[in-house]
Design a protein around this motif. Structure first.
Motif, PDB file in Angstrom:
ATOM      1  N   SER A  97     -38.505 -22.508 -22.397  1.00 29.03           N
ATOM      2  CA  SER A  97     -37.699 -22.315 -21.350  1.00 29.03           C
ATOM      3  C   SER A  97     -36.159 -21.588 -22.104  1.00 29.03           C
ATOM      4  CB  SER A  97     -37.018 -23.406 -20.399  1.00 29.03           C
ATOM      5  OG  SER A  97     -38.299 -23.694 -19.797  1.00 29.03           O
ATOM      6  N   THR A  98     -35.782 -20.720 -21.549  1.00 31.37           N
ATOM      7  CA  THR A  98     -34.448 -19.995 -22.036  1.00 31.37           C
ATOM      8  C   THR A  98     -33.401 -20.562 -21.540  1.00 31.37           C
ATOM      9  OG1 THR A  98     -34.275 -17.985 -20.784  1.00 31.37           O
ATOM     10  CG2 THR A  98     -35.689 -18.001 -22.895  1.00 31.37           C
ATOM     11  N   SER A  99     -31.977 -20.136 -21.772  1.00 33.28           N
ATOM     12  CA  SER A  99     -30.760 -20.650 -21.211  1.00 33.28           C
ATOM     13  C   SER A  99     -30.449 -19.714 -20.115  1.00 33.28           C
ATOM     14  CB  SER A  99     -29.411 -20.209 -22.284  1.00 33.28           C
ATOM     15  OG  SER A  99     -29.562 -18.988 -22.507  1.00 33.28           O
ATOM     16  N   ARG A 100     -31.180 -18.572 -19.604  1.00 27.04           N
ATOM     17  CA  ARG A 100     -31.208 -17.807 -18.497  1.00 27.04           C
ATOM     18  C   ARG A 100     -32.022 -18.122 -17.289  1.00 27.04           C
ATOM     19  NH1 ARG A 100     -29.455 -11.580 -19.829  1.00 27.04           N
ATOM     20  NH2 ARG A 100     -27.732 -11.884 -21.285  1.00 27.04           N
ATOM     21  N   GLY A 101     -32.827 -19.308 -17.758  1.00 26.02           N
ATOM     22  CA  GLY A 101     -33.775 -19.957 -16.835  1.00 26.02           C
ATOM     23  C   GLY A 101     -35.336 -19.170 -16.755  1.00 26.02           C
TER      24      GLY A 101
END
Length: 111
Positions: A97-101
């Motif tokens: 999962s990335t910080s942008r969802g």
């Protein structure tokens, strides 16, 4: 809009054993992986594979942590490092999962 990233993989393949020394060859492979579409990644025992993402990593989850290890560092937020723990045949999933969802799903396999 479909989000994608380039999956960059750096692996070392064992070379032939010669009379003088063991030679290792590095391989760089790049492929595009789309968000929420599983992609298969072949991992070699005793070799760490580097996965580069477009956004900083928020979390990494391995389906079977007895077979594979995956980690990331705040010092290198775009990279995930994965490797098989067992020398035998293994298979598990990896969700990043990335910080942008965004979520990227990888199927990890070790021959």
């Amino acid at each position: 809009m479909r989000q994608a990233f380039f999956l960059s993989i750096l692996t070392a393949l064992p070379g032939l054993l010669s009379a003088q020394a063991k030679v290792a060859e590095n391989r760089n492979i790049a492929r595009t992986v789309f968000e929420n579409q599983p992609a298969t990644l072949l991992l070699v025992p005793h070799v760490t594979t580097t996965i580069r993402l477009p956004d900083p990593v928020n979390s990494v989850i391995v389906g079977d942590s007895n077979l594979f290890q995956a980690e990331y560092s705040p010092n290198e937020p775009l990279l995930v490092f994965a490797r098989p723990i067992t020398p035998g045949v293994a298979q598990s999933n990896l969700v990043i999962s990335t910080s942008r969802g965004q979520q990227y799903i990888l199927l990890l396999r070790s021959p």
